[in-house]
Design a protein around this motif. Structure first.
Motif, PDB file in Angstrom:
ATOM      1  N   SER A   1      61.117  22.942   7.268  1.00 15.70           N
ATOM      2  CA  SER A   1      60.923  23.494   8.599  1.00 15.70           C
ATOM      3  C   SER A   1      62.254  23.502   9.345  1.00 15.70           C
ATOM      4  O   SER A   1      62.981  22.512   9.348  1.00 15.70           O
ATOM      5  CB  SER A   1      59.901  22.629   9.357  1.00 15.70           C
ATOM      6  N   ASP A   2      62.573  24.636   9.964  1.00 15.01           N
ATOM      7  CA  ASP A   2      63.814  24.805  10.728  1.00 15.01           C
ATOM      8  C   ASP A   2      63.450  25.422  12.083  1.00 15.01           C
ATOM      9  O   ASP A   2      63.820  26.552  12.380  1.00 15.01           O
ATOM     10  CB  ASP A   2      64.771  25.703   9.928  1.00 15.01           C
ATOM     11  N   PRO A   3      62.680  24.672  12.920  1.00 12.13           N
ATOM     12  CA  PRO A   3      62.164  25.262  14.165  1.00 12.13           C
ATOM     13  C   PRO A   3      63.232  25.725  15.142  1.00 12.13           C
ATOM     14  O   PRO A   3      62.979  26.600  15.962  1.00 12.13           O
ATOM     15  CB  PRO A   3      61.298  24.160  14.765  1.00 12.13           C
ATOM     16  N   ASN A   4      64.436  25.175  15.062  1.00  9.38           N
ATOM     17  CA  ASN A   4      65.530  25.639  15.925  1.00  9.38           C
ATOM     18  C   ASN A   4      66.343  26.739  15.256  1.00  9.38           C
ATOM     19  O   ASN A   4      67.304  27.239  15.833  1.00  9.38           O
ATOM     20  CB  ASN A   4      66.449  24.475  16.300  1.00  9.38           C
ATOM     21  N   ALA A   5      65.973  27.080  14.015  1.00 10.97           N
ATOM     22  CA  ALA A   5      66.609  28.144  13.234  1.00 10.97           C
ATOM     23  C   ALA A   5      68.099  27.911  13.002  1.00 10.97           C
ATOM     24  O   ALA A   5      68.860  28.850  12.821  1.00 10.97           O
ATOM     25  CB  ALA A   5      66.364  29.507  13.875  1.00 10.97           C
ATOM     26  N   ASP A   6      68.513  26.663  12.949  1.00 14.88           N
ATOM     27  CA  ASP A   6      69.929  26.353  12.732  1.00 14.88           C
ATOM     28  C   ASP A   6      70.421  26.868  11.377  1.00 14.88           C
ATOM     29  O   ASP A   6      71.438  27.559  11.302  1.00 14.88           O
ATOM     30  CB  ASP A   6      70.165  24.839  12.831  1.00 14.88           C
ATOM     31  N   VAL A   7      69.720  26.529  10.309  1.00 15.58           N
ATOM     32  CA  VAL A   7      70.121  26.966   8.964  1.00 15.58           C
ATOM     33  C   VAL A   7      69.883  28.466   8.815  1.00 15.58           C
ATOM     34  O   VAL A   7      70.719  29.190   8.266  1.00 15.58           O
ATOM     35  CB  VAL A   7      69.349  26.177   7.886  1.00 15.58           C
ATOM     36  N   ILE A   8      68.764  28.926   9.322  1.00 18.14           N
ATOM     37  CA  ILE A   8      68.415  30.348   9.229  1.00 18.14           C
ATOM     38  C   ILE A   8      69.481  31.213   9.908  1.00 18.14           C
ATOM     39  O   ILE A   8      69.869  32.259   9.395  1.00 18.14           O
ATOM     40  CB  ILE A   8      67.010  30.583   9.810  1.00 18.14           C
TER      41      ILE A   8
ATOM     42  N   ASP B   1      58.803  27.886  11.443  1.00 20.55           N
ATOM     43  CA  ASP B   1      57.593  27.215  11.908  1.00 20.55           C
ATOM     44  C   ASP B   1      57.833  25.714  12.043  1.00 20.55           C
ATOM     45  O   ASP B   1      58.707  25.145  11.397  1.00 20.55           O
ATOM     46  CB  ASP B   1      56.433  27.449  10.935  1.00 20.55           C
ATOM     47  N   SER B   2      57.017  25.078  12.868  1.00 22.60           N
ATOM     48  CA  SER B   2      57.112  23.630  13.037  1.00 22.60           C
ATOM     49  C   SER B   2      56.727  22.943  11.728  1.00 22.60           C
ATOM     50  O   SER B   2      56.070  23.549  10.872  1.00 22.60           O
ATOM     51  CB  SER B   2      56.158  23.178  14.144  1.00 22.60           C
ATOM     52  N   PRO B   3      57.108  21.672  11.554  1.00 22.93           N
ATOM     53  CA  PRO B   3      56.717  20.957  10.338  1.00 22.93           C
ATOM     54  C   PRO B   3      55.201  20.972  10.106  1.00 22.93           C
ATOM     55  O   PRO B   3      54.753  21.172   8.977  1.00 22.93           O
ATOM     56  CB  PRO B   3      57.240  19.541  10.572  1.00 22.93           C
ATOM     57  N   GLY B   4      54.429  20.801  11.154  1.00 22.21           N
ATOM     58  CA  GLY B   4      52.969  20.816  11.020  1.00 22.21           C
ATOM     59  C   GLY B   4      52.444  22.163  10.553  1.00 22.21           C
ATOM     60  O   GLY B   4      51.579  22.243   9.673  1.00 22.21           O
ATOM     61  N   GLU B   5      52.977  23.243  11.130  1.00 20.88           N
ATOM     62  CA  GLU B   5      52.566  24.586  10.715  1.00 20.88           C
ATOM     63  C   GLU B   5      52.960  24.853   9.275  1.00 20.88           C
ATOM     64  O   GLU B   5      52.187  25.433   8.508  1.00 20.88           O
ATOM     65  CB  GLU B   5      53.201  25.648  11.627  1.00 20.88           C
ATOM     66  N   SER B   6      54.152  24.410   8.885  1.00 23.98           N
ATOM     67  CA  SER B   6      54.609  24.594   7.506  1.00 23.98           C
ATOM     68  C   SER B   6      53.716  23.823   6.535  1.00 23.98           C
ATOM     69  O   SER B   6      53.352  24.339   5.476  1.00 23.98           O
ATOM     70  CB  SER B   6      56.071  24.136   7.356  1.00 23.98           C
ATOM     71  N   GLN B   7      53.365  22.589   6.881  1.00 24.55           N
ATOM     72  CA  GLN B   7      52.483  21.791   6.027  1.00 24.55           C
ATOM     73  C   GLN B   7      51.113  22.452   5.886  1.00 24.55           C
ATOM     74  O   GLN B   7      50.548  22.495   4.792  1.00 24.55           O
ATOM     75  CB  GLN B   7      52.330  20.381   6.582  1.00 24.55           C
ATOM     76  N   ASP B   8      50.579  22.962   7.001  1.00 25.99           N
ATOM     77  CA  ASP B   8      49.278  23.643   6.953  1.00 25.99           C
ATOM     78  C   ASP B   8      49.338  24.870   6.052  1.00 25.99           C
ATOM     79  O   ASP B   8      48.434  25.110   5.253  1.00 25.99           O
ATOM     80  CB  ASP B   8      48.821  24.067   8.363  1.00 25.99           C
ATOM     81  N   LEU B   9      50.393  25.657   6.174  1.00 29.88           N
ATOM     82  CA  LEU B   9      50.557  26.847   5.345  1.00 29.88           C
ATOM     83  C   LEU B   9      50.596  26.466   3.868  1.00 29.88           C
ATOM     84  O   LEU B   9      49.919  27.074   3.039  1.00 29.88           O
ATOM     85  CB  LEU B   9      51.831  27.604   5.724  1.00 29.88           C
TER      86      LEU B   9
END
Length: 89
Positions: A26-33, A6-14
């Motif tokens: 937040s890893d929106p490009n899924a690099d680490v994942i 999720d984006s940083p904003g979505e992660s913060q909201d969660l």
């Protein structure tokens, strides 16, 4: 800590809504994942990529000592399972 696509904003909201007090990255490009082979391509709502549930316990040097992986997005390690695994390290 947790990592999400999720984006940083979505992660913060969660975190705010759920009352999480731990670090939520937040890893929106899924690099680490992707490096940990934890990406479920297209498995999310409307075909979005989501991270596969996984829990890792690391020692003070950063070495992974315990892993819990599941293919079921609704399944996570229970707190007692993680505590038992930590005690056995």
């Amino acid at each position: 800590m947790a990592i999400s696509v999720d984006s940083p904003g979505e992660s913060q909201d969660l975190c705010r809504k759920a009352g999480y007090s731990y670090t939520f990255l937040s890893d929106p490009n899924a690099d680490v994942i992707r490096r940990y082979d934890l990406l479920h391509k297209g498995a999310g709502v409307n075909g979005h990529d989501i991270a596969r549930p996984a829990e890792f316990l690391l020692d003070s040097s950063g070495t992974i000592r315990w892993i819990n992986l599941t293919g079921d997005l609704r399944v996570r390690a229970r707190p007692d399972e993680m505590l038992q695994a930590a005690k056995s390290l």
